[in-house]
Scaffold this motif. Sequence first.
Motif, PDB file in Angstrom:
ATOM      1  N   PHE A   1     118.133   8.949 -84.627  1.00 35.67           N
ATOM      2  CA  PHE A   1     117.891   9.557 -85.935  1.00 35.67           C
ATOM      3  C   PHE A   1     116.797  10.617 -85.835  1.00 35.67           C
ATOM      4  O   PHE A   1     116.887  11.680 -86.469  1.00 35.67           O
ATOM      5  CB  PHE A   1     117.500   8.481 -86.944  1.00 35.67           C
ATOM      6  N   ALA A   2     115.765  10.347 -85.049  1.00 36.27           N
ATOM      7  CA  ALA A   2     114.682  11.313 -84.875  1.00 36.27           C
ATOM      8  C   ALA A   2     115.197  12.620 -84.273  1.00 36.27           C
ATOM      9  O   ALA A   2     114.743  13.711 -84.646  1.00 36.27           O
ATOM     10  CB  ALA A   2     113.590  10.718 -83.994  1.00 36.27           C
ATOM     11  N   GLU A   3     116.144  12.529 -83.372  1.00 36.18           N
ATOM     12  CA  GLU A   3     116.725  13.744 -82.787  1.00 36.18           C
ATOM     13  C   GLU A   3     117.530  14.523 -83.818  1.00 36.18           C
ATOM     14  O   GLU A   3     117.561  15.758 -83.797  1.00 36.18           O
ATOM     15  CB  GLU A   3     117.594  13.378 -81.582  1.00 36.18           C
ATOM     16  N   GLN A   4     118.175  13.829 -84.738  1.00 37.61           N
ATOM     17  CA  GLN A   4     118.886  14.513 -85.830  1.00 37.61           C
ATOM     18  C   GLN A   4     117.900  15.238 -86.734  1.00 37.61           C
ATOM     19  O   GLN A   4     118.185  16.333 -87.235  1.00 37.61           O
ATOM     20  CB  GLN A   4     119.716  13.504 -86.636  1.00 37.61           C
ATOM     21  N   VAL A   5     116.735  14.646 -86.935  1.00 33.42           N
ATOM     22  CA  VAL A   5     115.681  15.292 -87.729  1.00 33.42           C
ATOM     23  C   VAL A   5     115.221  16.575 -87.040  1.00 33.42           C
ATOM     24  O   VAL A   5     115.090  17.632 -87.678  1.00 33.42           O
ATOM     25  CB  VAL A   5     114.492  14.323 -87.932  1.00 33.42           C
ATOM     26  N   VAL A   6     114.967  16.494 -85.734  1.00 37.35           N
ATOM     27  CA  VAL A   6     114.517  17.669 -84.984  1.00 37.35           C
ATOM     28  C   VAL A   6     115.588  18.760 -85.016  1.00 37.35           C
ATOM     29  O   VAL A   6     115.271  19.956 -85.207  1.00 37.35           O
ATOM     30  CB  VAL A   6     114.188  17.272 -83.533  1.00 37.35           C
ATOM     31  N   LYS A   7     116.824  18.366 -84.855  1.00 38.94           N
ATOM     32  CA  LYS A   7     117.922  19.337 -84.882  1.00 38.94           C
ATOM     33  C   LYS A   7     117.973  20.053 -86.232  1.00 38.94           C
ATOM     34  O   LYS A   7     118.177  21.279 -86.304  1.00 38.94           O
ATOM     35  CB  LYS A   7     119.242  18.624 -84.607  1.00 38.94           C
TER      36      LYS A   7
ATOM     37  N   ALA B   1     107.161  17.801 -82.397  1.00 48.59           N
ATOM     38  CA  ALA B   1     106.716  16.600 -81.685  1.00 48.59           C
ATOM     39  C   ALA B   1     106.218  15.531 -82.657  1.00 48.59           C
ATOM     40  O   ALA B   1     106.480  14.332 -82.476  1.00 48.59           O
ATOM     41  CB  ALA B   1     105.621  16.969 -80.688  1.00 48.59           C
ATOM     42  N   LYS B   2     105.499  15.960 -83.699  1.00 53.39           N
ATOM     43  CA  LYS B   2     104.972  15.002 -84.671  1.00 53.39           C
ATOM     44  C   LYS B   2     106.098  14.332 -85.444  1.00 53.39           C
ATOM     45  O   LYS B   2     106.096  13.102 -85.616  1.00 53.39           O
ATOM     46  CB  LYS B   2     104.029  15.718 -85.642  1.00 53.39           C
ATOM     47  N   ARG B   3     107.084  15.127 -85.889  1.00 49.74           N
ATOM     48  CA  ARG B   3     108.204  14.546 -86.637  1.00 49.74           C
ATOM     49  C   ARG B   3     109.017  13.610 -85.739  1.00 49.74           C
ATOM     50  O   ARG B   3     109.455  12.542 -86.184  1.00 49.74           O
ATOM     51  CB  ARG B   3     109.103  15.662 -87.175  1.00 49.74           C
ATOM     52  N   ARG B   4     109.240  14.004 -84.506  1.00 46.04           N
ATOM     53  CA  ARG B   4     110.013  13.158 -83.592  1.00 46.04           C
ATOM     54  C   ARG B   4     109.321  11.806 -83.400  1.00 46.04           C
ATOM     55  O   ARG B   4     109.962  10.750 -83.409  1.00 46.04           O
ATOM     56  CB  ARG B   4     110.199  13.852 -82.244  1.00 46.04           C
ATOM     57  N   GLN B   5     108.008  11.866 -83.227  1.00 44.19           N
ATOM     58  CA  GLN B   5     107.264  10.634 -83.013  1.00 44.19           C
ATOM     59  C   GLN B   5     107.305   9.735 -84.247  1.00 44.19           C
ATOM     60  O   GLN B   5     107.541   8.522 -84.133  1.00 44.19           O
ATOM     61  CB  GLN B   5     105.810  10.950 -82.662  1.00 44.19           C
ATOM     62  N   ARG B   6     107.076  10.309 -85.406  1.00 46.17           N
ATOM     63  CA  ARG B   6     107.027   9.493 -86.623  1.00 46.17           C
ATOM     64  C   ARG B   6     108.368   8.833 -86.920  1.00 46.17           C
ATOM     65  O   ARG B   6     108.438   7.639 -87.232  1.00 46.17           O
ATOM     66  CB  ARG B   6     106.575  10.348 -87.816  1.00 46.17           C
ATOM     67  N   PHE B   7     109.440   9.588 -86.826  1.00 47.33           N
ATOM     68  CA  PHE B   7     110.739   9.028 -87.165  1.00 47.33           C
ATOM     69  C   PHE B   7     111.266   8.063 -86.096  1.00 47.33           C
ATOM     70  O   PHE B   7     112.088   7.196 -86.406  1.00 47.33           O
ATOM     71  CB  PHE B   7     111.757  10.147 -87.401  1.00 47.33           C
ATOM     72  N   SER B   8     110.804   8.204 -84.875  1.00 42.53           N
ATOM     73  CA  SER B   8     111.279   7.312 -83.816  1.00 42.53           C
ATOM     74  C   SER B   8     110.420   6.065 -83.660  1.00 42.53           C
ATOM     75  O   SER B   8     110.890   5.054 -83.123  1.00 42.53           O
ATOM     76  CB  SER B   8     111.340   8.050 -82.476  1.00 42.53           C
ATOM     77  N   GLU B   9     109.157   6.108 -84.153  1.00 45.90           N
ATOM     78  CA  GLU B   9     108.252   4.986 -83.947  1.00 45.90           C
ATOM     79  C   GLU B   9     107.977   4.171 -85.198  1.00 45.90           C
ATOM     80  O   GLU B   9     107.477   3.043 -85.093  1.00 45.90           O
ATOM     81  CB  GLU B   9     106.926   5.486 -83.362  1.00 45.90           C
ATOM     82  N   MET B  10     108.252   4.705 -86.377  1.00 45.77           N
ATOM     83  CA  MET B  10     108.080   3.893 -87.578  1.00 45.77           C
ATOM     84  C   MET B  10     109.015   2.678 -87.488  1.00 45.77           C
ATOM     85  O   MET B  10     110.178   2.818 -87.098  1.00 45.77           O
ATOM     86  CB  MET B  10     108.394   4.706 -88.838  1.00 45.77           C
ATOM     87  N   PRO B  11     108.528   1.493 -87.857  1.00 44.45           N
ATOM     88  CA  PRO B  11     109.370   0.299 -87.733  1.00 44.45           C
ATOM     89  C   PRO B  11     110.697   0.413 -88.473  1.00 44.45           C
ATOM     90  O   PRO B  11     111.715  -0.092 -88.022  1.00 44.45           O
ATOM     91  CB  PRO B  11     108.493  -0.807 -88.335  1.00 44.45           C
ATOM     92  N   MET B  12     110.684   1.102 -89.593  1.00 46.44           N
ATOM     93  CA  MET B  12     111.912   1.290 -90.378  1.00 46.44           C
ATOM     94  C   MET B  12     111.776   2.546 -91.228  1.00 46.44           C
ATOM     95  O   MET B  12     110.689   2.864 -91.704  1.00 46.44           O
ATOM     96  CB  MET B  12     112.182   0.070 -91.280  1.00 46.44           C
ATOM     97  N   THR B  13     112.874   3.259 -91.406  1.00 52.20           N
ATOM     98  CA  THR B  13     112.926   4.400 -92.316  1.00 52.20           C
ATOM     99  C   THR B  13     114.083   4.188 -93.285  1.00 52.20           C
ATOM    100  O   THR B  13     115.161   3.734 -92.890  1.00 52.20           O
ATOM    101  CB  THR B  13     113.127   5.718 -91.553  1.00 52.20           C
ATOM    102  N   ILE B  14     113.847   4.496 -94.546  1.00 48.38           N
ATOM    103  CA  ILE B  14     114.897   4.417 -95.567  1.00 48.38           C
ATOM    104  C   ILE B  14     115.103   5.807 -96.136  1.00 48.38           C
ATOM    105  O   ILE B  14     114.176   6.407 -96.684  1.00 48.38           O
ATOM    106  CB  ILE B  14     114.517   3.437 -96.694  1.00 48.38           C
ATOM    107  N   ALA B  15     116.305   6.340 -95.985  1.00 49.68           N
ATOM    108  CA  ALA B  15     116.646   7.629 -96.583  1.00 49.68           C
ATOM    109  C   ALA B  15     117.027   7.401 -98.040  1.00 49.68           C
ATOM    110  O   ALA B  15     117.891   6.570 -98.350  1.00 49.68           O
ATOM    111  CB  ALA B  15     117.802   8.274 -95.828  1.00 49.68           C
ATOM    112  N   LEU B  16     116.368   8.128 -98.948  1.00 49.16           N
ATOM    113  CA  LEU B  16     116.622   7.997-100.386  1.00 49.16           C
ATOM    114  C   LEU B  16     117.685   9.019-100.783  1.00 49.16           C
ATOM    115  O   LEU B  16     117.410  10.209-100.913  1.00 49.16           O
ATOM    116  CB  LEU B  16     115.332   8.235-101.172  1.00 49.16           C
ATOM    117  N   VAL B  17     118.896   8.529-100.978  1.00 46.11           N
ATOM    118  CA  VAL B  17     120.021   9.408-101.292  1.00 46.11           C
ATOM    119  C   VAL B  17     120.308   9.351-102.791  1.00 46.11           C
ATOM    120  O   VAL B  17     120.317   8.268-103.393  1.00 46.11           O
ATOM    121  CB  VAL B  17     121.274   8.997-100.497  1.00 46.11           C
TER     122      VAL B  17
END
Length: 324
Positions: free
Chosen positions: A187-193, A208-224
Amino acid sequence: MAETGDAPLVAKGLSKGFAKRNADILDRMMAIDMQIAMAAHFEIESTMLCQSGQHMIEKADPTIEFGLPGAIQIDGNGDIGLTGLAVNAGLSGVCHTLFHKLFGANTRWPLGETRGTCHLSPMSSAHASPSALDVLLSRASTDHLSAPAPDKAQIARILSAGLRAPDHGKIRPWRYIVIKGKHRAEFAEQVVKAMVSADPEVPEKKIAKRRQRFSEMPMTIALVMALDPESKIPLQEQELSVGAGAMNVLNALHAEGFGGFWVSSDFAGQPCFRDALGLSDAHRLAGFLFVGTPDKPVQGSKRPDIEDFMGFYKGEPVRFGADQ
């Protein structure tokens, strides 16, 4: 807990021995609160926030006691319940009936405290309401989050709180995409893309900061947001319902002992990102919630005085201190 050592003298007198089957013999002397267990009984209790105003506080007593209750006689009547063995690990603290009523028998408590045995006592609704308000007033956002994140059952229950948001016209515009575990890196790679698609010259440091945050946070919830532009309900009200649902989710996370942080994005509208998430033309993103367990108790910043943000209409225009 063992009864007093001289209970036989109190119960019938030394010459008559133990009380056996007269259940009401002590009714006029004392009230007995006794726990009966089939085997060794072990309790660990832990503290939680908001000790002030609680209906019961037990002081910590980090000891282990073994004892045979001297006032109980095992009489061989086939009742194996009164074996007289009790274990008490005194790491006691505070527990509140309200959390049990509101959120069920959960495994975690606010600020990431581990939940142990909860002694419940009756409370009126008049006492319960201030405690619920204390929980809401103690919530604060934090992105200093570590594992664990909510498990499958917990996150389903937490997101169910989002569906309790006001919903004019029953549009039901809430949609939640949960990203966890091994799928975080993808998912983090999709964010970078999507970031590069939105801005080909985006700084590498930001990537680099966005990749780290989205790949290391225990869970992410996308609000659709699933909006209906053809509905008689204004789009603004549909969007507000999504926001109200997200706030319910953040409050539920806090009540369950987890932390949350709401972030927006400047890449969510990119077609490549929308396709990766499976979003249709009717879907829009309201941002993301980072979810996990706070690394430390969340204090939060000092909130402004409510007096500057409220007013009472008395037949004249209302003026707010915050606008002065």
